[in-house]
Design a protein around this motif. Structure first.
Motif, PDB file in Angstrom:
ATOM      1  N   ASP A 263       1.030  -1.107  -0.256  1.00 31.24           N
ATOM      2  CA  ASP A 263       0.110   0.054   0.218  1.00 31.24           C
ATOM      3  C   ASP A 263       1.196   1.219   0.012  1.00 31.24           C
ATOM      4  O   ASP A 263       0.460   2.499  -0.183  1.00 31.24           O
ATOM      5  CB  ASP A 263      -0.425  -0.361   1.445  1.00 31.24           C
ATOM      6  CG  ASP A 263      -2.092  -1.063   0.920  1.00 31.24           C
ATOM      7  OD1 ASP A 263      -2.940  -1.042  -0.021  1.00 31.24           O
ATOM      8  OD2 ASP A 263      -2.781  -1.234   2.115  1.00 31.24           O
ATOM      9  N   ALA A 264       2.139   1.410   0.442  1.00 31.58           N
ATOM     10  CA  ALA A 264       3.130   2.256   0.239  1.00 31.58           C
ATOM     11  C   ALA A 264       3.818   2.167  -0.993  1.00 31.58           C
ATOM     12  O   ALA A 264       4.128   3.268  -0.846  1.00 31.58           O
ATOM     13  CB  ALA A 264       3.637   2.332   1.858  1.00 31.58           C
ATOM     14  N   ALA A 265       3.723   1.518  -1.274  1.00 35.41           N
ATOM     15  CA  ALA A 265       4.549   1.441  -2.610  1.00 35.41           C
ATOM     16  C   ALA A 265       3.852   1.812  -3.961  1.00 35.41           C
ATOM     17  O   ALA A 265       3.063   2.367  -4.356  1.00 35.41           O
ATOM     18  CB  ALA A 265       5.254  -0.190  -3.052  1.00 35.41           C
ATOM     19  N   ASP A 266       4.727   2.787  -4.806  1.00 32.48           N
ATOM     20  CA  ASP A 266       3.680   2.512  -6.277  1.00 32.48           C
ATOM     21  C   ASP A 266       4.687   1.691  -7.332  1.00 32.48           C
ATOM     22  O   ASP A 266       4.151   1.531  -8.497  1.00 32.48           O
ATOM     23  CB  ASP A 266       4.878   4.279  -7.251  1.00 32.48           C
ATOM     24  CG  ASP A 266       4.495   5.096  -5.516  1.00 32.48           C
ATOM     25  OD1 ASP A 266       3.453   5.684  -5.088  1.00 32.48           O
ATOM     26  OD2 ASP A 266       4.529   6.228  -5.328  1.00 32.48           O
ATOM     27  N   GLU A 267       6.045   1.315  -7.617  1.00 31.58           N
ATOM     28  CA  GLU A 267       6.507   0.102  -8.505  1.00 31.58           C
ATOM     29  C   GLU A 267       6.726  -1.007  -7.788  1.00 31.58           C
ATOM     30  O   GLU A 267       7.268  -1.177  -6.795  1.00 31.58           O
ATOM     31  CB  GLU A 267       6.925   1.033  -9.155  1.00 31.58           C
ATOM     32  CG  GLU A 267       8.315  -0.115 -10.579  1.00 31.58           C
ATOM     33  CD  GLU A 267       8.868   0.453 -11.066  1.00 31.58           C
ATOM     34  OE1 GLU A 267       8.496   0.712 -12.378  1.00 31.58           O
ATOM     35  OE2 GLU A 267      10.218   0.642 -10.795  1.00 31.58           O
ATOM     36  N   VAL A 268       5.997  -2.388  -8.658  1.00 27.13           N
ATOM     37  CA  VAL A 268       6.400  -3.385  -7.976  1.00 27.13           C
ATOM     38  C   VAL A 268       7.544  -4.240  -9.122  1.00 27.13           C
ATOM     39  O   VAL A 268       7.243  -3.792 -10.670  1.00 27.13           O
ATOM     40  CB  VAL A 268       5.635  -4.855  -7.758  1.00 27.13           C
ATOM     41  CG1 VAL A 268       6.104  -5.960  -7.274  1.00 27.13           C
ATOM     42  CG2 VAL A 268       4.780  -3.839  -6.907  1.00 27.13           C
ATOM     43  N   ARG A 269       8.638  -4.629  -9.636  1.00 28.96           N
ATOM     44  CA  ARG A 269       9.707  -5.437  -9.817  1.00 28.96           C
ATOM     45  C   ARG A 269       9.740  -6.669  -9.361  1.00 28.96           C
ATOM     46  O   ARG A 269       9.767  -7.254  -8.030  1.00 28.96           O
ATOM     47  CB  ARG A 269      10.387  -4.964  -9.795  1.00 28.96           C
ATOM     48  CG  ARG A 269      12.310  -5.235 -11.077  1.00 28.96           C
ATOM     49  CD  ARG A 269      13.377  -5.141 -11.039  1.00 28.96           C
ATOM     50  NE  ARG A 269      14.008  -5.166 -12.057  1.00 28.96           N
ATOM     51  CZ  ARG A 269      15.493  -5.337 -12.127  1.00 28.96           C
ATOM     52  NH1 ARG A 269      16.058  -4.685 -11.400  1.00 28.96           N
ATOM     53  NH2 ARG A 269      15.982  -6.047 -13.125  1.00 28.96           N
ATOM     54  N   ILE A 270       9.492  -7.501 -10.269  1.00 25.07           N
ATOM     55  CA  ILE A 270       9.510  -9.439  -9.909  1.00 25.07           C
ATOM     56  C   ILE A 270      10.515  -9.250 -11.049  1.00 25.07           C
ATOM     57  O   ILE A 270      10.431  -9.532 -11.767  1.00 25.07           O
ATOM     58  CB  ILE A 270       8.045 -10.175 -10.058  1.00 25.07           C
ATOM     59  CG1 ILE A 270       6.773  -9.091  -9.607  1.00 25.07           C
ATOM     60  CG2 ILE A 270       8.270 -11.701 -10.150  1.00 25.07           C
ATOM     61  CD1 ILE A 270       7.292  -9.363  -8.029  1.00 25.07           C
TER      62      ILE A 270
END
Length: 359
Positions: free
Chosen positions: A175-182
């Motif tokens: 919820d506190a993040a803007d971008e996800v990288r996997i």
């Protein structure tokens, strides 16, 4: 009746759908799950709820879909029933998990488009999807019937409050993040925005078992390639070793070692089926093996999953576009080795271990 069936029913009624006096309830289970239907009806009587049982048959579904071709009408009478329903309880189970394997994928896609308004109505209510252990699913999982019964009832009887608290640590970070990288192995490196989209904590309310946290990527933000190394079972057929490449949020290249024709039909269902509607993190370590049943497999600890197709309304923030589709197909990446989840450039999971487990 096995006492665990009554316990299963009590978890559904009291935890998952929070059944109340006067609730109008649709119980949709196959005849093989009659014991669960009986236990649920008994509990409805004790709680003052009003049940109706719809006996689902994969054989009947197969007959209709094979005969119906590629044009279907929306079943308005079913939608009318759903509009008057307060809670839905749906249990999977049956003697033959490959019953619909010879339904043409284009027929199935056409039917899904037709019933989409009905499914949207159901999803707007209180609902729970669960599993009743049957020999067909035991065989698919490679287990004895007794072993599969133990697996299912162990999975649905966790301490769900403790699981909620564990998963809430990941919810807070997402919820506190803007971008996800996997990143996983040599073939998976994908990134996307989740800015403004809330994360849901699945601790066995709508799905029983629960054990995941999930949100929706911003529709056009998905970039990169992903290799789904965990097989999936769809429409009675196995799809293995799926590879997808995304540009501007859309699948621009795809392949599968087996089931590629079915994968292609899924992606061609509609425009939304080529975009990601869900990003989820499996956090239920009581589920530790693949059973080719996505209700369990997507919850496995040390995995992530992405679903092509529709996004759940509750995972799309105000002002963000919701991906809409008649499809929603989850696919899984094993994150136990040579992998990481990054949020805004910070690693939150490395080789299956969350940072908050080391704090």
């Amino acid at each position: 009746m096995d006492s665990r069936i009554r316990q299963h029913a009590e978890t559904i009624v009291d935890h998952s759908v929070d059944l109340q006096e006067g609730d109008r309830v649709v119980i949709q289970v196959p005849k093989e799950a009659e014991d669960l239907a009986v236990a649920l009806h008994e509990l409805c009587g004790e709680r003052g709820a009003i049940p109706i049982w719809l006996a689902h048959s994969q054989r009947a579904s197969r007959a209709y879909l094979r005969a119906g071709g590629e044009e279907y009408e929306t079943p308005d009478h079913q939608q009318a029933l759903f509009e008057e329903t307060d809670a839905f309880i749906i249990a999977r189970g049956g003697p033959n998990v490959t019953e619909t394997s010879d339904v043409p994928p284009e027929n199935n896609a056409a039917y899904k488009r037709a019933v989409r308004p009905v499914q949207e109505e159901r999803l707007s209510k209180r609902w729970c999807l669960t599993q009743f252990p049957t020999s067909g699913h035991a065989q698919l999982a490679g287990m004895s019937t007794e072993g599969y019964e133990n697996f299912v009832w162990d999975a649905v009887s966790l301490d769900w409050e403790a699981q909620r608290e564990f998963q809430a640590q990941m919810v807070d970070r997402l919820d506190a993040a803007d971008e996800v990288r996997i990143v996983a192995g040599e073939e998976t490196d994908i990134r996307f925005s989740i800015a403004g989209n809330p994360t849901l904590n699945d601790y066995a309310e709508k799905n029983l078992p629960g054990g995941e946290v999930f949100t929706s990527p911003v529709v056009d933000s998905v970039e990169g390639s992903v290799y789904f190394d965990v097989p999936l079972y769809r429409q009675g057929r196995k799809i293995e070793d799926v590879r997808l490449t995304f540009e501007d949020g859309e699948v621009v290249d795809h392949s599968a070692e087996s089931g590629e024709d079915l994968l292609t039909e899924i992606l061609n269902t509609d425009d939304g089926a080529r975009r990601i509607g869900e990003f989820g993190v499996g956090m239920n370590r009581a589920i530790d093996q693949v059973t080719y049943n996505m209700l369990f497999d997507e919850k496995m600890g040390d995995t992530i999953h992405l679903a092509v197709g529709s996004a759940y309304k509750d995972t799309v923030g105000e002002g963000n576009e919701r991906n809409e589709s008649a499809e929603h197909v989850d696919m899984i990446v094993d994150m136990s080795e040579d992998s990481r989840i990054e949020l805004d450039g910070d690693i939150v999971q490395q080789d299956g271990t969350f940072v908050f487990e080391e704090e």
